[in-house]
Scaffold this motif. Structure first.
Motif, PDB file in Angstrom:
ATOM      1  N   VAL A 113       0.818  -1.041  -0.101  1.00  0.00           N
ATOM      2  CA  VAL A 113      -0.167   0.040  -0.044  1.00  0.00           C
ATOM      3  C   VAL A 113       1.107   1.187   0.163  1.00  0.00           C
ATOM      4  CG1 VAL A 113      -1.644   1.462   1.223  1.00  0.00           C
ATOM      5  CG2 VAL A 113      -1.841  -1.213   1.313  1.00  0.00           C
ATOM      6  N   VAL A 114       0.555   2.217  -0.764  1.00  0.00           N
ATOM      7  CA  VAL A 114       1.215   3.289  -0.770  1.00  0.00           C
ATOM      8  C   VAL A 114       0.301   4.626  -0.325  1.00  0.00           C
ATOM      9  CG1 VAL A 114       2.956   2.802  -2.332  1.00  0.00           C
ATOM     10  CG2 VAL A 114       1.065   3.865  -3.561  1.00  0.00           C
ATOM     11  N   ALA A 115       0.818   5.521   0.060  1.00  0.00           N
ATOM     12  CA  ALA A 115       0.093   6.865   0.306  1.00  0.00           C
ATOM     13  C   ALA A 115       0.787   7.785  -0.682  1.00  0.00           C
ATOM     14  CB  ALA A 115       0.436   7.282   1.622  1.00  0.00           C
ATOM     15  N   ASP A 116      -0.221   8.577  -1.212  1.00  0.00           N
ATOM     16  CA  ASP A 116       0.268   9.580  -2.344  1.00  0.00           C
ATOM     17  C   ASP A 116      -0.524  10.893  -2.051  1.00  0.00           C
ATOM     18  OD1 ASP A 116      -1.832   9.849  -4.321  1.00  0.00           O
ATOM     19  OD2 ASP A 116      -1.274   8.161  -5.506  1.00  0.00           O
ATOM     20  N   ASN A 117       0.247  11.969  -2.751  1.00  0.00           N
ATOM     21  CA  ASN A 117      -0.328  13.268  -2.371  1.00  0.00           C
ATOM     22  C   ASN A 117      -1.261  13.774  -3.619  1.00  0.00           C
ATOM     23  OD1 ASN A 117       1.306  13.596  -4.805  1.00  0.00           O
ATOM     24  ND2 ASN A 117       2.889  14.826  -3.410  1.00  0.00           N
ATOM     25  N   GLY A 118      -1.717  12.775  -4.327  1.00  0.00           N
ATOM     26  CA  GLY A 118      -2.797  12.959  -5.513  1.00  0.00           C
ATOM     27  C   GLY A 118      -2.130  13.531  -6.803  1.00  0.00           C
ATOM     28  N   ASN A 119      -0.727  13.646  -6.697  1.00  0.00           N
ATOM     29  CA  ASN A 119      -0.116  13.845  -7.722  1.00  0.00           C
ATOM     30  C   ASN A 119       1.039  12.512  -8.177  1.00  0.00           C
ATOM     31  OD1 ASN A 119      -1.017  16.526  -8.258  1.00  0.00           O
ATOM     32  ND2 ASN A 119       0.564  17.111  -6.615  1.00  0.00           N
ATOM     33  N   GLU A 120       0.520  11.311  -7.815  1.00  0.00           N
ATOM     34  CA  GLU A 120       1.182  10.290  -7.972  1.00  0.00           C
ATOM     35  C   GLU A 120       2.706  10.369  -7.394  1.00  0.00           C
ATOM     36  OE1 GLU A 120      -0.001   7.408  -9.682  1.00  0.00           O
ATOM     37  OE2 GLU A 120      -1.610   8.728  -9.703  1.00  0.00           O
ATOM     38  N   GLU A 121       2.909  10.987  -6.486  1.00  0.00           N
ATOM     39  CA  GLU A 121       4.092  11.206  -5.536  1.00  0.00           C
ATOM     40  C   GLU A 121       3.921  10.086  -4.378  1.00  0.00           C
ATOM     41  OE1 GLU A 121       7.173  13.712  -2.947  1.00  0.00           O
ATOM     42  OE2 GLU A 121       5.373  14.906  -4.160  1.00  0.00           O
ATOM     43  N   VAL A 122       4.782   9.230  -4.044  1.00  0.00           N
ATOM     44  CA  VAL A 122       4.665   8.245  -3.204  1.00  0.00           C
ATOM     45  C   VAL A 122       5.200   9.083  -2.026  1.00  0.00           C
ATOM     46  CG1 VAL A 122       5.254   6.017  -2.325  1.00  0.00           C
ATOM     47  CG2 VAL A 122       4.445   6.187  -4.557  1.00  0.00           C
ATOM     48  N   ILE A 123       4.441   8.992  -0.908  1.00  0.00           N
ATOM     49  CA  ILE A 123       5.044   9.731   0.287  1.00  0.00           C
ATOM     50  C   ILE A 123       4.919   8.798   1.436  1.00  0.00           C
ATOM     51  CG2 ILE A 123       4.526  12.085  -0.425  1.00  0.00           C
ATOM     52  CD1 ILE A 123       1.807  12.107   1.375  1.00  0.00           C
ATOM     53  N   GLY A 124       4.291   7.669   1.255  1.00  0.00           N
ATOM     54  CA  GLY A 124       4.344   6.489   2.302  1.00  0.00           C
ATOM     55  C   GLY A 124       4.005   5.057   1.608  1.00  0.00           C
ATOM     56  N   VAL A 125       4.467   3.959   2.567  1.00  0.00           N
ATOM     57  CA  VAL A 125       4.408   2.891   2.007  1.00  0.00           C
ATOM     58  C   VAL A 125       4.516   1.865   3.264  1.00  0.00           C
ATOM     59  CG1 VAL A 125       6.906   2.402   1.915  1.00  0.00           C
ATOM     60  CG2 VAL A 125       5.433   1.237   0.339  1.00  0.00           C
ATOM     61  N   LEU A 126       3.682   0.729   3.137  1.00  0.00           N
ATOM     62  CA  LEU A 126       3.672  -0.277   3.860  1.00  0.00           C
ATOM     63  C   LEU A 126       3.198  -1.586   3.218  1.00  0.00           C
ATOM     64  CD1 LEU A 126       0.686  -0.825   4.890  1.00  0.00           C
ATOM     65  CD2 LEU A 126       0.945   0.702   6.625  1.00  0.00           C
ATOM     66  N   GLN A 127       3.527  -2.474   3.761  1.00  0.00           N
ATOM     67  CA  GLN A 127       3.217  -3.848   3.338  1.00  0.00           C
ATOM     68  C   GLN A 127       2.165  -4.482   4.437  1.00  0.00           C
ATOM     69  OE1 GLN A 127       6.086  -6.601   1.651  1.00  0.00           O
ATOM     70  NE2 GLN A 127       4.728  -8.365   1.694  1.00  0.00           N
ATOM     71  N   ILE A 128       1.305  -5.225   4.016  1.00  0.00           N
ATOM     72  CA  ILE A 128       0.423  -6.002   4.729  1.00  0.00           C
ATOM     73  C   ILE A 128       0.217  -7.398   4.295  1.00  0.00           C
ATOM     74  CG2 ILE A 128      -1.834  -6.034   6.064  1.00  0.00           C
ATOM     75  CD1 ILE A 128      -2.692  -3.203   4.736  1.00  0.00           C
ATOM     76  N   THR A 129       0.435  -8.312   5.336  1.00  0.00           N
ATOM     77  CA  THR A 129       0.180  -9.777   5.102  1.00  0.00           C
ATOM     78  C   THR A 129      -0.715 -10.311   5.832  1.00  0.00           C
ATOM     79  OG1 THR A 129       2.738  -9.828   4.436  1.00  0.00           O
ATOM     80  CG2 THR A 129       1.770 -11.947   4.977  1.00  0.00           C
ATOM     81  N   PHE A 130      -1.765 -11.063   5.349  1.00  0.00           N
ATOM     82  CA  PHE A 130      -2.804 -11.590   5.836  1.00  0.00           C
ATOM     83  C   PHE A 130      -2.415 -13.092   5.834  1.00  0.00           C
ATOM     84  CE2 PHE A 130      -4.107  -8.048   3.220  1.00  0.00           C
ATOM     85  CZ  PHE A 130      -4.946  -7.158   4.502  1.00  0.00           C
ATOM     86  N   THR A 131      -2.595 -13.549   7.449  1.00  0.00           N
ATOM     87  CA  THR A 131      -2.108 -14.956   7.541  1.00  0.00           C
ATOM     88  C   THR A 131      -3.054 -15.674   8.261  1.00  0.00           C
ATOM     89  OG1 THR A 131       0.493 -14.160   7.796  1.00  0.00           O
ATOM     90  CG2 THR A 131      -0.098 -16.348   8.356  1.00  0.00           C
ATOM     91  N   PRO A 132      -3.578 -16.940   7.932  1.00  0.00           N
ATOM     92  CA  PRO A 132      -4.243 -17.647   8.605  1.00  0.00           C
ATOM     93  C   PRO A 132      -3.490 -18.527   9.805  1.00  0.00           C
ATOM     94  CG  PRO A 132      -3.794 -18.844   6.550  1.00  0.00           C
ATOM     95  CD  PRO A 132      -3.004 -17.571   6.548  1.00  0.00           C
ATOM     96  N   TYR A 133      -4.288 -18.771  10.799  1.00  0.00           N
ATOM     97  CA  TYR A 133      -3.465 -19.280  12.109  1.00  0.00           C
ATOM     98  C   TYR A 133      -4.400 -20.445  12.414  1.00  0.00           C
ATOM     99  CZ  TYR A 133       0.350 -15.999  12.446  1.00  0.00           C
ATOM    100  OH  TYR A 133       1.414 -15.362  11.991  1.00  0.00           O
ATOM    101  N   LEU A 134      -3.861 -21.595  12.973  1.00  0.00           N
ATOM    102  CA  LEU A 134      -4.749 -22.465  13.777  1.00  0.00           C
ATOM    103  C   LEU A 134      -5.164 -21.908  15.014  1.00  0.00           C
ATOM    104  CD1 LEU A 134      -3.296 -25.997  12.773  1.00  0.00           C
ATOM    105  CD2 LEU A 134      -5.521 -24.788  12.012  1.00  0.00           C
ATOM    106  N   THR A 135      -4.076 -21.186  15.780  1.00  0.00           N
ATOM    107  CA  THR A 135      -4.247 -20.429  17.274  1.00  0.00           C
ATOM    108  C   THR A 135      -5.492 -19.499  17.037  1.00  0.00           C
ATOM    109  OG1 THR A 135      -2.640 -18.754  16.636  1.00  0.00           O
ATOM    110  CG2 THR A 135      -2.000 -20.909  17.589  1.00  0.00           C
TER     111      THR A 135
END
Length: 154
Positions: free
Chosen positions: A58-80
């Motif tokens: 996921v990126v955050a941009d300022n409306g002009n396609e300039e990336v001003i933030g980023v993070l990755q999210i991973t969704f993981t299933p668990y038995l716990t």
């Protein structure tokens, strides 16, 4: 906070800006290789992330396609937790130009909302112990250091 701030899935054309953000601090500069053209390892990783339905870059941009933030999210299933799902947030960075303006907070809130939408019961993340400002930032957002994390470098 930026007026035109928006969050979206990263595209390949964002990749150079993302790697630049990842390399733009003391720790990142020691482990990332920001050069043009980008090393193919970044392109291969991007392709693997975007091909996996349980990963979102996921990126955050300022409306002009300039990336001003980023993070990755991973969704993981668990038995716990009775077969529950968790979201792990990694690689959080904001541009120096917007630090302290609420972009990082909004980016994390967006990730938490995505975790809720995906039915996760928990959001987890780690931060390097050297990043004391980051630790305080996450605590202000409600994260608690309830576990001791460990890593083994290969």
């Amino acid at each position: 906070m930026e007026e035109k701030l928006r969050f979206r899935l990263a595209t390949e054309k964002d990749l150079e800006q993302i790697v630049s953000l990842l390399a733009d601090d003391l720790l990142g500069s020691q482990r990332e290789r920001y050069e043009i053209p980008l090393p193919t390892s970044y392109i291969k990783a991007f392709e693997a992330i975007t091909a996996d339905p349980n990963n979102e870059l996921v990126v955050a941009d300022n409306g002009n396609e300039e990336v001003i933030g980023v993070l990755q999210i991973t969704f993981t299933p668990y038995l716990t937790h009775q077969g529950g799902w968790r979201a792990t947030i990694e690689g959080v960075r904001t541009s120096n130009s917007v630090r302290g303006k609420g972009v990082g907070s909004e980016l994390i809130k967006f990730a938490i909302q995505r975790a809720k939408e995906r039915g996760c019961h928990l959001v987890q993340l780690t931060t390097d112990k050297q990043r004391q400002d980051a630790l305080r930032f996450y605590e202000r957002l409600g994260f608690q250091a309830t576990h001791e994390g460990m890593k083994l470098k290969l």
